[in-house]
Design a protein around this motif. Structure first.
Motif, PDB file in Angstrom:
ATOM      1  N   PRO A   1       0.823  -1.212   0.000  1.00 43.87           N
ATOM      2  CA  PRO A   1       0.000   0.000   0.000  1.00 43.87           C
ATOM      3  C   PRO A   1       0.858   1.264   0.000  1.00 43.87           C
ATOM      4  O   PRO A   1       1.697   1.436   0.882  1.00 43.87           O
ATOM      5  CB  PRO A   1      -0.807  -0.122   1.297  1.00 43.87           C
ATOM      6  CG  PRO A   1      -0.743  -1.556   1.684  1.00 43.87           C
ATOM      7  CD  PRO A   1       0.552  -2.059   1.185  1.00 43.87           C
ATOM      8  N   PRO A   2       0.652   2.165  -0.948  1.00 45.35           N
ATOM      9  CA  PRO A   2       1.498   3.364  -1.029  1.00 45.35           C
ATOM     10  C   PRO A   2       1.364   4.295   0.171  1.00 45.35           C
ATOM     11  O   PRO A   2       2.269   5.073   0.449  1.00 45.35           O
ATOM     12  CB  PRO A   2       1.040   4.040  -2.324  1.00 45.35           C
ATOM     13  CG  PRO A   2      -0.318   3.495  -2.594  1.00 45.35           C
ATOM     14  CD  PRO A   2      -0.323   2.109  -2.059  1.00 45.35           C
ATOM     15  N   GLY A   3       0.254   4.215   0.900  1.00 48.71           N
ATOM     16  CA  GLY A   3       0.067   5.093   2.043  1.00 48.71           C
ATOM     17  C   GLY A   3       0.643   4.570   3.345  1.00 48.71           C
ATOM     18  O   GLY A   3       0.645   5.284   4.355  1.00 48.71           O
ATOM     19  N   ALA A   4       1.131   3.342   3.343  1.00 51.67           N
ATOM     20  CA  ALA A   4       1.692   2.760   4.568  1.00 51.67           C
ATOM     21  C   ALA A   4       3.100   3.303   4.810  1.00 51.67           C
ATOM     22  O   ALA A   4       3.775   3.772   3.894  1.00 51.67           O
ATOM     23  CB  ALA A   4       1.718   1.244   4.451  1.00 51.67           C
ATOM     24  N   GLY A   5       3.536   3.223   6.065  1.00 51.17           N
ATOM     25  CA  GLY A   5       4.900   3.634   6.383  1.00 51.17           C
ATOM     26  C   GLY A   5       5.900   2.748   5.664  1.00 51.17           C
ATOM     27  O   GLY A   5       5.801   1.519   5.714  1.00 51.17           O
ATOM     28  N   PRO A   6       6.877   3.310   4.958  1.00 56.01           N
ATOM     29  CA  PRO A   6       7.764   2.505   4.124  1.00 56.01           C
ATOM     30  C   PRO A   6       8.800   1.728   4.924  1.00 56.01           C
ATOM     31  O   PRO A   6       9.361   2.215   5.903  1.00 56.01           O
ATOM     32  CB  PRO A   6       8.443   3.544   3.228  1.00 56.01           C
ATOM     33  CG  PRO A   6       8.405   4.807   4.018  1.00 56.01           C
ATOM     34  CD  PRO A   6       7.127   4.754   4.817  1.00 56.01           C
ATOM     35  N   VAL A   7       9.022   0.496   4.489  1.00 52.69           N
ATOM     36  CA  VAL A   7      10.137  -0.316   4.967  1.00 52.69           C
ATOM     37  C   VAL A   7      11.185  -0.279   3.871  1.00 52.69           C
ATOM     38  O   VAL A   7      10.943  -0.746   2.750  1.00 52.69           O
ATOM     39  CB  VAL A   7       9.703  -1.762   5.257  1.00 52.69           C
ATOM     40  CG1 VAL A   7      10.884  -2.566   5.798  1.00 52.69           C
ATOM     41  CG2 VAL A   7       8.537  -1.790   6.237  1.00 52.69           C
ATOM     42  N   LEU A   8      12.328   0.295   4.171  1.00 54.80           N
ATOM     43  CA  LEU A   8      13.411   0.471   3.197  1.00 54.80           C
ATOM     44  C   LEU A   8      14.438  -0.641   3.404  1.00 54.80           C
ATOM     45  O   LEU A   8      15.050  -0.740   4.470  1.00 54.80           O
ATOM     46  CB  LEU A   8      14.055   1.845   3.379  1.00 54.80           C
ATOM     47  CG  LEU A   8      15.300   2.159   2.540  1.00 54.80           C
ATOM     48  CD1 LEU A   8      14.998   2.048   1.044  1.00 54.80           C
ATOM     49  CD2 LEU A   8      15.822   3.560   2.880  1.00 54.80           C
ATOM     50  N   LEU A   9      14.608  -1.481   2.386  1.00 52.33           N
ATOM     51  CA  LEU A   9      15.522  -2.621   2.441  1.00 52.33           C
ATOM     52  C   LEU A   9      16.729  -2.324   1.568  1.00 52.33           C
ATOM     53  O   LEU A   9      16.598  -2.176   0.347  1.00 52.33           O
ATOM     54  CB  LEU A   9      14.807  -3.885   1.937  1.00 52.33           C
ATOM     55  CG  LEU A   9      13.472  -4.234   2.616  1.00 52.33           C
ATOM     56  CD1 LEU A   9      12.825  -5.430   1.923  1.00 52.33           C
ATOM     57  CD2 LEU A   9      13.663  -4.505   4.099  1.00 52.33           C
ATOM     58  N   MET A  10      17.900  -2.239   2.178  1.00 50.59           N
ATOM     59  CA  MET A  10      19.104  -1.869   1.428  1.00 50.59           C
ATOM     60  C   MET A  10      20.096  -3.030   1.402  1.00 50.59           C
ATOM     61  O   MET A  10      20.530  -3.526   2.443  1.00 50.59           O
ATOM     62  CB  MET A  10      19.732  -0.618   2.032  1.00 50.59           C
ATOM     63  CG  MET A  10      18.837   0.605   1.876  1.00 50.59           C
ATOM     64  SD  MET A  10      19.676   2.185   2.173  1.00 50.59           S
ATOM     65  CE  MET A  10      20.811   2.247   0.774  1.00 50.59           C
ATOM     66  N   HIS A  11      20.412  -3.444   0.182  1.00 49.48           N
ATOM     67  CA  HIS A  11      21.331  -4.559  -0.032  1.00 49.48           C
ATOM     68  C   HIS A  11      22.780  -4.069  -0.004  1.00 49.48           C
ATOM     69  O   HIS A  11      23.051  -2.872   0.052  1.00 49.48           O
ATOM     70  CB  HIS A  11      21.030  -5.230  -1.377  1.00 49.48           C
ATOM     71  CG  HIS A  11      21.495  -4.421  -2.560  1.00 49.48           C
ATOM     72  ND1 HIS A  11      22.780  -4.464  -3.041  1.00 49.48           N
ATOM     73  CD2 HIS A  11      20.849  -3.518  -3.355  1.00 49.48           C
ATOM     74  CE1 HIS A  11      22.916  -3.653  -4.073  1.00 49.48           C
ATOM     75  NE2 HIS A  11      21.745  -3.061  -4.292  1.00 49.48           N
ATOM     76  N   GLY A  12      23.685  -5.046  -0.075  1.00 51.32           N
ATOM     77  CA  GLY A  12      25.102  -4.709  -0.101  1.00 51.32           C
ATOM     78  C   GLY A  12      25.815  -5.296  -1.289  1.00 51.32           C
ATOM     79  O   GLY A  12      25.263  -5.402  -2.386  1.00 51.32           O
ATOM     80  N   GLU A  13      27.029  -5.732  -1.074  1.00 50.86           N
ATOM     81  CA  GLU A  13      27.976  -6.164  -2.097  1.00 50.86           C
ATOM     82  C   GLU A  13      28.053  -7.693  -2.134  1.00 50.86           C
ATOM     83  O   GLU A  13      28.194  -8.301  -1.061  1.00 50.86           O
ATOM     84  CB  GLU A  13      29.326  -5.536  -1.740  1.00 50.86           C
ATOM     85  CG  GLU A  13      30.574  -6.288  -2.081  1.00 50.86           C
ATOM     86  CD  GLU A  13      31.002  -6.064  -3.505  1.00 50.86           C
ATOM     87  OE1 GLU A  13      30.264  -5.426  -4.265  1.00 50.86           O
ATOM     88  OE2 GLU A  13      32.070  -6.555  -3.856  1.00 50.86           O
TER      89      GLU A  13
END
Length: 301
Positions: free
Chosen positions: A43-55
């Motif tokens: 859902p675009p209105g939900a608080g975002p979970v930002l998942l950041m990958h690595g190397e």
């Protein structure tokens, strides 16, 4: 700056990866346009979970976590760092500096206007992601760090030193095999191929090749002062901050302690050790990580 772009056909029919592609263009100070790819599910209105990958992974690493969290009503955003995945790839190793990568992702974050973010970051996803937290602390609601660090010129583990030596000397960088070796479970041939997909040949691997040498493990490395400044912000960060390191990662073993000791928001949290998981714990324990994030958000609203 010469930019390479992986053909879209390389990303067709990847296992468990039926997500729409989203793109954002940022401009390097030299005037070069750099296109950054990211997933944006739920859902675009939900608080975002930002998942950041690595190397040397990309957002494919988070495929099961993205699907699980989106199904539970979270908005899930997972970018590909510059040089990785479907994002543009500067062709020369000299194009890749720590500060340039921080700036590229800072500009991406500003353009996407994300706020009230829950960050999960691993490997270089932490080296860059924690710099974003330090630069924009008001945008982040909570942080989970896993198998990562924010080094300021001190030595690193034997496991990292072995990886550094290999990454700089191997004539061919076997991306898929590197991912497989960093997991406790055996990746399938299709999964290994998916990690190779962003790199049609060695010329596309400048970022993957350069990243290990950019980690500031000596006082002579670049970005030591910038990371020290970031730590000063993190030492005042009182929002919920959780460590979730795995039990079988020789590269970052013990690295959770510095966060638990220095970040105020880590005090009193129920820190987790992810059992039977290697460096790429997202591959080994995706359901546990999704459950952890869902529960952490619910308990800290």
């Amino acid at each position: 700056m010469k930019i390479l772009r992986t053909p879209d056909a390389r990303f067709a029919h990847l296992p468990d990866f039926a997500f729409s592609a989203h793109y954002c263009e940022v401009t390097d100070p030299d005037g070069t346009a750099v296109r950054i790819h990211y997933l944006d599910e739920g859902p675009p209105g939900a608080g975002p979970v930002l998942l950041m990958h690595g190397e040397p992974s990309w957002s494919f690493l988070y495929r099961r976590i993205v699907a699980s969290l989106a199904a539970r009503g979270h908005r899930v955003v997972a970018p590909d760092l510059v040089g990785f995945g479907r994002t543009d790839k500067p062709a020369d190793q000299s194009d890749h500096t720590y500060e340039r990568h921080v700036r590229w992702m800072s500009d991406w974050l500003a353009a996407t206007r994300l706020s009230a973010i829950t960050l999960f970051c691993q490997d270089w996803g932490g080296l860059i992601g924690l710099r974003l937290v330090a630069a924009f602390p008001e945008r982040f609601a909570r942080v989970v760090v896993a198998n990562t660090g924010l080094p300021t010129g001190e030595g690193f583990s034997d496991g990292f030193n072995q990886w550094l030596e290999f990454s700089q000397s191997a004539p061919v960088l076997p991306i898929g095999q590197i991912l497989s070796m960093g997991c406790r479970r055996a990746l399938s041939e299709a999964e290994i191929a998916a990690y190779e997909a962003p790199f049609p040949d060695e010329s596309f691997k400048a970022g993957a090749r350069r990243f290990p040498a950019l980690v500031p493990i000596t006082p002579q490395h670049g970005s030591v002062a910038e990371n020290q400044a970031a730590w000063k912000v993190l030492e005042r960060f009182t929002k919920p901050f959780l460590t979730a390191f795995s039990d079988s990662d020789p590269v970052t073993k013990g690295g959770e302690l510095i966060f638990q000791q220095r970040v105020p928001g880590a005090k009193g949290q129920k820190h987790v050790t992810v059992a039977d998981a290697g460096h790429f714990l997202q591959e080994d324990k995706p359901d546990e990580i999704a459950d952890l994030l869902h529960g952490f958000i619910a308990s800290t609203k």
